[in-house]
Each structure stands twice: as structure tokens, then as C-alpha cells.
Enzyme design. Structure first.
Site, PDB file in Angstrom:
ATOM      1  N   ASP A 142       0.812  -1.226   0.000  1.00 28.22           N
ATOM      2  CA  ASP A 142       0.000   0.000   0.000  1.00 28.22           C
ATOM      3  C   ASP A 142       0.840   1.269   0.000  1.00 28.22           C
ATOM      4  OD1 ASP A 142      -2.288  -1.634   0.276  1.00 28.22           O
ATOM      5  OD2 ASP A 142      -1.972  -1.715   2.430  1.00 28.22           O
ATOM      6  N   LYS A 177       2.237   2.349  -5.032  1.00 28.74           N
ATOM      7  CA  LYS A 177       2.929   1.903  -6.251  1.00 28.74           C
ATOM      8  C   LYS A 177       2.091   2.152  -7.498  1.00 28.74           C
ATOM      9  CE  LYS A 177       3.092  -2.257  -4.539  1.00 28.74           C
ATOM     10  NZ  LYS A 177       2.719  -2.063  -3.139  1.00 28.74           N
ATOM     11  N   GLY A 187      -4.411  -4.072  -4.304  1.00 32.50           N
ATOM     12  CA  GLY A 187      -5.365  -3.050  -4.717  1.00 32.50           C
ATOM     13  C   GLY A 187      -4.584  -1.805  -5.061  1.00 32.50           C
ATOM     14  N   HIS A 188      -4.383  -1.565  -6.340  1.00 32.75           N
ATOM     15  CA  HIS A 188      -3.585  -0.415  -6.762  1.00 32.75           C
ATOM     16  C   HIS A 188      -4.520   0.732  -7.137  1.00 32.75           C
ATOM     17  CE1 HIS A 188      -0.104  -3.383  -7.701  1.00 32.75           C
ATOM     18  NE2 HIS A 188      -0.206  -3.104  -6.435  1.00 32.75           N
ATOM     19  N   GLN A 217       1.976  -5.891  -3.177  1.00 34.38           N
ATOM     20  CA  GLN A 217       2.325  -5.983  -1.750  1.00 34.38           C
ATOM     21  C   GLN A 217       3.665  -5.262  -1.500  1.00 34.38           C
ATOM     22  OE1 GLN A 217       1.280  -9.337  -3.235  1.00 34.38           O
ATOM     23  NE2 GLN A 217      -0.693  -8.392  -2.934  1.00 34.38           N
TER      24      GLN A 217
HETATM   25  P1  IMP Z   1      -2.889 -12.732   1.675  1.00 34.97           P
HETATM   26  O1  IMP Z   1      -1.970 -12.174   0.645  1.00 34.97           O
HETATM   27  O2  IMP Z   1      -4.342 -12.492   1.359  1.00 34.97           O
HETATM   28  O3  IMP Z   1      -2.606 -14.171   1.980  1.00 34.97           O
HETATM   29  O4  IMP Z   1      -2.626 -11.936   3.043  1.00 34.97           O
HETATM   30  C1  IMP Z   1      -1.423 -12.091   3.790  1.00 34.97           C
HETATM   31  C2  IMP Z   1      -1.029 -10.773   4.447  1.00 34.97           C
HETATM   32  O5  IMP Z   1      -0.632  -9.849   3.444  1.00 34.97           O
HETATM   33  C3  IMP Z   1      -2.148 -10.090   5.226  1.00 34.97           C
HETATM   34  O6  IMP Z   1      -1.569  -9.415   6.324  1.00 34.97           O
HETATM   35  C4  IMP Z   1      -2.706  -9.080   4.253  1.00 34.97           C
HETATM   36  O7  IMP Z   1      -3.331  -7.998   4.894  1.00 34.97           O
HETATM   37  C5  IMP Z   1      -1.433  -8.653   3.551  1.00 34.97           C
HETATM   38  N1  IMP Z   1      -1.654  -8.162   2.176  1.00 34.97           N
HETATM   39  C6  IMP Z   1      -1.924  -8.902   1.077  1.00 34.97           C
HETATM   40  N2  IMP Z   1      -2.032  -8.115  -0.007  1.00 34.97           N
HETATM   41  C7  IMP Z   1      -1.809  -6.866   0.401  1.00 34.97           C
HETATM   42  C8  IMP Z   1      -1.742  -5.606  -0.275  1.00 34.97           C
HETATM   43  O8  IMP Z   1      -1.905  -5.486  -1.493  1.00 34.97           O
HETATM   44  N3  IMP Z   1      -1.457  -4.528   0.502  1.00 34.97           N
HETATM   45  C9  IMP Z   1      -1.236  -4.627   1.843  1.00 34.97           C
HETATM   46  N4  IMP Z   1      -1.276  -5.768   2.503  1.00 34.97           N
HETATM   47  C10 IMP Z   1      -1.560  -6.889   1.804  1.00 34.97           C
END
Ligand code: IMP
Length: 441
Positions: free
Chosen positions: A14, A17, A41-42, A223
Site C-alpha cells: 500500500d 505503487k 489493490g492499486h 504488496q
Molecule cells: P494474503 O496475501 O491475502 O494471503 O494476506 C497475507 C497478508 O498480506 C495479510 O496481512 C494481508 O493484509 C497482507 N496483504 C496482502 N495483499 C496486500 C496488499 O496489497 N497490501 C497490503 N497488505 C496486503
């Protein structure tokens, strides 16, 4: 020779990017994403209109830019369909503009189910996005995943169908009868393969040929470094390699084709989901940052945890990614903070440490050592040259960069595509083309 760069998150995701990739895109022929799925989520604002892209690279909003979804991604066909439709509804035509790797793995209904069930079972939650990301990557590593190339012929009797069947049997044995019917699932996946067909190809070969033809490519991360499966705050991480090392694997290119790496950070820090965050401010200051920065998850809507800029974390990200420069976003969020703090080291069991410990139980016990800095108390919005920023804002940026050990080349000072400053005084040979970035519409 054209320059190919990676743009990736150097904190917990977040970092903004999407906005940076969007504004750099006109300088590239191709934007290629190498990992993750619709957990990302971009968010991009164009002329007051908000776009949230989850799977399709943020270059899609610029006509002529080709967007690649690489083999390292995990793709939910329904989520991709919805995104294509949403873009079409907003006048963005993706025909001939998105390419999906035939080797990417497919997120299936049982992955979504497992993500929920396993999270419910865990005593210490990870706080996943519940999109099926982890279980899909688990199947990939366990060699029982279904890939995009499997979908077109998926029917009883073939090898991929047997895998699908066995996966559902395993799921039922573990969690009770799910009612999932492999034949019905295969049918809907064959239908998905139909609409996806024009987009699917060997994207590694496509990129290889593009590189040979001297086309420029931007590699887009999702991420962030501290959510990377190997280098993040394990186990509170996502299941892919968000770091620069993931680019080559996730796209099937040689590492020599990556010429530069731009790490994106916020001017402060946020984290969504569980896991340690040493500079977290679970207080009024954190709430102010959250409100001012609209720090709510773009995918899940969850409030993000907010805190001070963490130099230890960014220095670590600089090392594991080989960062050439930083892009510092959301400077304007701090405009009316009278006092600022920067975490320059951690205190752990009475000692001062400068490295992130591998063990997250130790990281959870680390207290930030904070350095006070004065706020600037005036708006930075609309400023287009570094020298025109309030002097205290300039000092703040210089301090973040100096402590992090990486020069700050670009600064974001507002939501819109045009709200940015390129530091022409900062010489980063692989990124100096950014000095000529134009402010379009
Ligand atoms: P998962 O990717 O859904 O398995 O989540 C694993 C961890 O990564 C959790 O703490 C999510 O909140 C975090 N996470 C996954 N995708 C994002 C992102 O795009 N931005 C911020 N945190 C993320």
C-alpha cells in the site's frame, strides 16, 4: 539500449505503487506484473476519478501500453473478468493490451474456502485478504495446482482434471463435504478459458522477444518487501516473492534484464493485517494519519495500522532489493502535523539494534528509537519543484533518504496522477530519464 526497471513496495504494501507505475507508464512499452493476485489493490486517481486495479498492471490506463500478467501470479478468472468489465465500463479497452501467462496458477473456489477456514482455525491470525492467495500458492509448491494452460481442455479423464478432482477430495476430507462438483467446476473453467483465449500466451517468450527488440519494460510489484514470503515478517506475510528477486522467476526473464529498482515508500508507515509493526501508533496521532491519508484497505476496506517512518525496515528493503532510489509518496498527508518522528533504530532487550530480526516474536518486542523532526505546517499540494517545498519538508525528505541509505528521486504530494515532484538534483543514472517526466492529463 532501453532501460527496464522494477517498481516495488519497500514497506508493508500500500505504498502507492499504482500511482507511480501509472505516471511512469507512458515511458514504457510494457508493464509486467510478476507476483500476487487480487489481494493487491492499486489505487489510481485520474481527473478526480478513482480506479482500483487488483490484477491488471497499472499501465493499462495509458493507451498503447501492453500489460503482462506473469507466471508468478495467481489468477482468479472471475476477478479478472470483473476487472476487465469494470475497465470497459470506464472506456478502457483491453483488447490486444493484456497478456496472461499460460503458466500462471488459477485460484479456484476451494482456495477461497481454504483461506477462510484455515484463518478461522489459526490461533494467531495472519489477517489474510481471504482471496485464496495462500492456498493457491500452496498447491503450486505442492505440485497439484491448476494453471491457465490447463483450463481449455479441463475435462474428465485428463490429467489436470484428476488433479482438480483429487484437490476437492482432499478439501472434503479435511474440512467436511463441501458440495463442490469437479465436473461443474471444470465446465465453468473451460468457459473462462474461452474468453481468456485471446489473451493467453507464453509471456516469457513475449518478453524475451520484446527485450531483443529493445522495448522498455516496467516490472510492477504488488504488496511489499516486508510481506515477501522469504524476506518479510514471516509468518505474517503473503505467499509470494514481492521483492526484486521475484521479478525474474515471476516473469521468466533473466535477471540481467532488470536494469534498475525503484522502491516505493510512504512518508510514514502503514500495515494492514496482523504481525509486528514497531512504529505503530495505536493512538490519536495514528488515527489522524489514517483519516488524512484515507488509510483503509483498497481490497478489504480494513483500517490500516499507521505509524512513523521506519528506517530500519526501509534500509533492510534497500538491501534485499538492491534499491537504486526511493519514491516517497503521500508527503501531503503530513502537511499539518506539528511534530514528526522517524524511527532510526530499535531497542531490543536493552540493546540498540539496526537490523530487523528474523524472529517475529523478537520484532514484536522491539521498541522504536525515535528522532524528532519539526513539521512544516503548510500545504505541499500543487508544488512541482523540490526547491519550492517548505524547507522543513525538504529537510524531512533528505533525512529519510539519508537514513535509509537510498536517494529519493520522486515524491508524491497528492492523490492525482499529476501530483508529483522529480528531484533533478538527485543523480541516479538509471533513473535520470525521470527528470523529463511530463505532467499529462
Ligand atoms: P494474503 O496475501 O491475502 O494471503 O494476506 C497475507 C497478508 O498480506 C495479510 O496481512 C494481508 O493484509 C497482507 N496483504 C496482502 N495483499 C496486500 C496488499 O496489497 N497490501 C497490503 N497488505 C496486503
Amino acid at each position: 539500449m532501453s532501460v527496464n526497471i522494477a517498481v516495488l513496495g519497500a514497506q508493508w504494501g500500500d505504498e502507492g505503487k499504482g500511482k507511480i507505475v501509472d505516471l511512469l507508464s507512458p515511458n514504457f512499452s510494457i508493464v509486467a506484473r510478476y507476483q500476487g493476485g487480487h489481494n493487491a489493490g492499486h489505487t489510481i486517481w485520474v481527473n478526480g476519478k478513482k480506479f482500483v486495479l487488483k490484477l491488471i498492471p497499472s499501465g493499462i490506463l495509458h493507451p498503447g501500453v501492453i500489460c503482462v500478467l506473469g507466471n508468478g501470479m495467481v489468477i482468479d478468472p472471475d476477478a479478472l473478468f470483473n476487472e476487465v468489465m469494470l475497465l470497459a465500463d470506464n472506456g478502457v479497452d483491453v483488447t490486444d493490451r493484456i497478456l496472461i501467462s499460460d503458466r500462471a496458477h488459477v485460484i479456484l473456489p476451494y482456495h477461497r474456502d481454504l483461506d477462510l477456514l484455515e484463518e478461522q482455525r489459526r490461533e494467531k491470525k495472519i489477517g489474510t485478504t481471504k482471496r485464496g492467495i495462500g492456498p493457491c500458492y500452496e498447491d503450486k509448491i505442492a505440485r497439484r495446482g491448476i494453471r491457465i494452460c490447463d483450463l481449455k481442455n479441463l475435462s474428465e479423464g485428463n490429467e489436470a482434471f484428476t488433479r482438480l478432482f483429487e484437490n476437492i477430495v482432499r478439501h472434503n476430507a479435511q474440512y467436511g463435504e463441501s458440495g463442490m462438483d469437479p465436473s461443474a467446476m471444470a465446465k465453468s473453467l473451460r468457459e473462462a478459458a474461452q474468453w481468456m483465449r485471446p489473451f493467453v500466451r507464453d509471456t516469457s517468450k513475449y518478453l524475451y522477444e520484446a527485450i531483443a527488440a529493445d522495448k522498455s519494460i516496467m516490472f510492477e510489484g504488488a504488496q511489499g518487501t516486508l510481506l515477501d514470503i522469504d524476506h518479510g515478517t514471516y509468518p505474517y506475510v503473503t505467499s509470494s516473492n514481492a521483492t526484486a528477486g521475484g521479478v525474474a522467476n515471476g516473469l521468466g526473464i533473466g535477471p540481467t534484464s532488470i536494469h534498475g529498482v525503484l522502491g516505493i515508500v510512504k512518508a510514514y508507515a502503514t500495515r494492514v493485517g496482523e504481525g509486528p509493526m514497531p512504529t505503530e501508533l495505536p493512538n490519536e496521532i495514528g488515527n489522524r494519519m489514517r483519516q488524512k491519508g484515507e488509510e483503509f484497505g483498497a481490497v478489504t476496506g480494513r483500517p490500516r495500522r499507521c505509524g512513523w517512518y521506519d528506517v530500519v525496515a526501509v534500509r533492510y528493503a534497500a538491501r534485499v532489493n538492491g534499491l537504486d532510489a526511493l519514491g516517497i509518496t503521500k508527503l501531503d498527508v503530513l502537511d499539518d502535523f506539528e511534530d514528526l518522528q522517524v524511527c532510526t533504530a530499535y531497542r531490543y532487550e536493552g540493546r540498540t539494534i539496526h537490523e530487523m530480526p528474523a524472529d517475529t516474536t523478537e520484532l514484536a518486542k522491539c521498541e522504536p528509537i525515535l528522532e524528532w523532526m519539526p513539521g512544516w505546517g503548510e500545504s505541499t499540494r500543487g508544488i512541482t519543484e523540490f526547491e519550492n517545498l517548505p524547507s522543513r519538508a525538504q529537510i524531512y525528505i533528505r533525512r529519510l533518504a539519508a537514513c535509509s541509505g537510498v536517494p529519493a528521486k520522486i515524491i508524491g504530494n497528492g492523490q492525482d496522477r499529476n501530483d508529483f515532484i522529480v528531484r533533478k538534483d538527485v543523480d541516479v543514472p538509471v533513473l535520470n530519464w525521470m527528470n523529463e517526466l511530463s505532467r499529462g492529463t
